[in-house]
Design an enzyme around this catalytic site. Structure first.
Site, PDB file in Angstrom:
ATOM      1  NE  ARG A 161     -42.205 122.570  78.506  1.00  0.00           N
ATOM      2  CZ  ARG A 161     -41.004 122.269  78.980  1.00  0.00           C
ATOM      3  NH1 ARG A 161     -40.171 121.529  78.273  1.00  0.00           N
ATOM      4  NH2 ARG A 161     -40.623 122.686  80.177  1.00  0.00           N
ATOM      5  CG  ASP A 162     -40.382 119.005  81.031  1.00  0.00           C
ATOM      6  OD1 ASP A 162     -39.890 118.034  80.434  1.00  0.00           O
ATOM      7  OD2 ASP A 162     -39.705 119.759  81.747  1.00  0.00           O
ATOM      8  CG  HIS A 353     -37.918 122.777  85.481  1.00  0.00           C
ATOM      9  ND1 HIS A 353     -39.114 123.004  84.834  1.00  0.00           N
ATOM     10  CD2 HIS A 353     -37.357 121.724  84.819  1.00  0.00           C
ATOM     11  CE1 HIS A 353     -39.266 122.141  83.845  1.00  0.00           C
ATOM     12  NE2 HIS A 353     -38.205 121.358  83.808  1.00  0.00           N
ATOM     13  CG  HIS A 355     -36.258 116.892  84.727  1.00  0.00           C
ATOM     14  ND1 HIS A 355     -37.132 116.277  83.878  1.00  0.00           N
ATOM     15  CD2 HIS A 355     -36.252 118.200  84.373  1.00  0.00           C
ATOM     16  CE1 HIS A 355     -37.629 117.167  83.033  1.00  0.00           C
ATOM     17  NE2 HIS A 355     -37.105 118.348  83.308  1.00  0.00           N
ATOM     18  CB  CYS A 386     -35.127 117.476  77.729  1.00  0.00           C
ATOM     19  SG  CYS A 386     -34.636 118.343  76.244  1.00  0.00           S
ATOM     20  CG  ASN A 395     -40.570 118.056  85.038  1.00  0.00           C
ATOM     21  OD1 ASN A 395     -40.849 117.676  83.918  1.00  0.00           O
ATOM     22  ND2 ASN A 395     -39.863 119.127  85.271  1.00  0.00           N
TER      23      ASN A 395
END
Ligand code: HMG
Ligand code: MG
Length: 452
Positions: A161-162, A353, A355, A386, A395
């Site tokens: 996803r990310d 979370h 990055h 993002c 990430n």
């Protein structure tokens, strides 16, 4: 010229860090001066392949349009060149055990000793004073610095996803599905599969329905998906999603640019999603972006993060993931933020979370573990970013997190070799190198092992 632009941009972005930016500027200036001198002698160019993440971040910002070519050679899709350890070899558990044992032995580590770690999270919350509790416990039971680290850490894999939401080229659905299956086979307990967001906003994940339907029968992991509103929630459930995640922000500007509404409006939307989720008995995770810094507003006060966290907790989020979206945090800013959030949400409901834009993710994770957090988001091969946070990189790499946790004696149930295979698979497809330091080092580990 490029150096000056990089410095100016670092200064602009980092202005909110006050004194910190002065030393960062000094570091960057020193690094650039060095590179300039070396370049004059040896023809070295300032490239994105710098070994410093902070310098790379500054460089990327300096490059402006981000169009600089990566100088590292890497096999394109389907090529076998560039791997000195055959795949079959590093997918074997015995290979890893031997490698780790030799490494630990040569460094004088005793993994059994580090296995005696204890958990202090429940106590941290009930007293709201993690520091004294943990320190006191550590002095009693050994390991002043590491004694408070949980015995087991749940890793939430967000790569599909990310990671894939931020790729310039849309990754074919079948590649996404294969990636998810490979990640599941490595033992990762949760793999965030995709997002049911507007395909106009994030075309990269426009195949969410197909991805979800294809993994319906995959067993061994949970597959949460992002849902920004009721429309997304309903589409996700119709496609077979059994868990969802909503994503708020601690910064007004980022909320506006990411989901086109204010923080309060987003909380109202998420309240509606949470009611629908409760009715359908679907667990809901809540993200908060920009927990230490925002690309527009700069420093974000911990109280603002705590406010949003409390709201998400009150509406029934079973887990709240605290996102350093642009990767600017250090333990110096992350710890006060976590302290504020822990005052309003139990630590066992929190995840981190990070990055890794400035290379701070692992140190931030370690600080978070020391404060009792036992859930960590990461992304295979360090994919991610993002689309609405320009200049932010991926990430923290799952491989690097697994490696660190293994070294700390923390259980994850994740097979590092298999995560690396998944990382190789997606990097080959994307035609670029992994951002995982561990994967990169272990790929050439024949050389290291022979020296141990
Ligand atoms: P909007 O334009 O304000 O939405 O976007 P709207 O309600 O006005 O609707 C406009 C159109 O979008 C309509 O279609 C809707 O039907 C459609 P039209 O009539 O024009 O044909 N629409 C949807 N379509 C599919 N699925 C939906 C949906 N909702 C509306 N769910 C919206 C608002 C929230 C939809 C939009 O801004 C959006 O999709 N944003 C998502 C941005 C995003 O995915 N960002 C990346 C994820 S967050 C992240 O990465 C951070 C995180 O990793 C943590 C961290 O690192 O900090 C989680
Ligand atoms: Mg993220």
């Amino acid at each position: 010229m490029l150096a000056q632009r990089a410095l100016d941009e670092v200064s602009r972005r980092g202005a909110f860090f006050g004194r910190e930016v002065v030393s960062l500027k000094a570091d960057v200036r020193g690094a650039l001066a060095f590179i300039g001198a070396s370049g004059a002698r040896g023809g070295i160019m300032l490239e994105r392949s710098s070994s410093s993440s902070a310098a790379s971040a500054a460089d990327e910002i300096g490059a402006g349009d981000g169009s600089g070519e990566c100088s590292t050679r890497y096999p394109r899709r389907g090529s076998d060149q560039g791997y000195s350890v055959p795949w079959s070899r590093y997918s074997s558990n015995r290979y890893w055990d031997t490698l780790f044992n030799r490494t630990c032995g040569s460094l004088g580590w005793d993994l059994k000793a580090t296995n005696n770690v204890n958990v202090c999270n429940a106590r941290c919350f009930s007293t709201r004073d993690y520091t004294s509790q943990c320190v006191e416990k550590n002095t009693r039971e050994g390991g002043k610095l590491l004694g408070s680290i949980p015995r087991y850490v749940k890793i939430i894999e967000v790569g599909p996803r990310d990671g894939l939401q931020n790729e310039k080229d849309i990754v074919p659905t079948k590649v996404k599905i294969e990636l998810i299956k490979m990640l599941v086979s490595s033992g990762l307990p949760v793999v965030e599969a995709t997002s049911f967001v507007s395909p106009k906003w994030v075309p990269q994940l426009g195949d969410a329905k197909d991805v979800m339907e294809a993994i319906q029968n995959v067993e061994g992991a949970r597959f949460p998906v992002l849902t920004p509103n009721l429309k997304g929630f309903e589409a996700a459930v119709a496609a077979g999603a059994k868990e969802v995640a909503v994503f708020a922000s601690a910064s007004e500007s980022f909320s506006k640019s990411n989901i086109n509404c204010s923080i309060e409006e987003s909380l109202k939307r998420y309240h509606d999603v949470s009611l629908a989720a409760e009715k359908a008995s679907i667990p809901i995770r809540g993200y908060i972006s920009c927990v230490v810094g925002c690309p527009v507003e700069g420093k974000v006060p911990p109280a603002k993060v705590a406010y949003v966290a409390e709201k998400l907790y009150e509406m029934g989020c079973s887990e709240i993931s605290l996102g350093d979206t642009i990767g600017v945090g250090t333990p110096g800013t992350v710890v006060p933020m976590l302290e504020a959030v822990m005052n309003v949400v139990p630590v066992d409901k929190l995840a981190v979370h990070f990055h890794d834009t400035y290379g701070q993710a692992l140190s931030n994770i370690l600080a978070s573990l020391q404060m009792g957090i036992a859930t960590v988001d990461s992304s295979v091969a360090g994919l991610g970013g993002c689309p609405y946070a320009k200049g932010a990189s991926g990430n923290v790499a799952t491989e690097d997190v697994v490696y660190m946790l293994y070294g700390l004696g923390v259980k994850t149930n994740v097979d590092l070799g298999k995560v690396m295979l998944a990382g190789d698979f997606i990097c080959r497809h994307l035609g670029r190198p992994s951002h995982s330091k561990t994967a990169t080092a272990l790929r050439t580990s024949t050389a290291h092992v022979s020296k141990l």
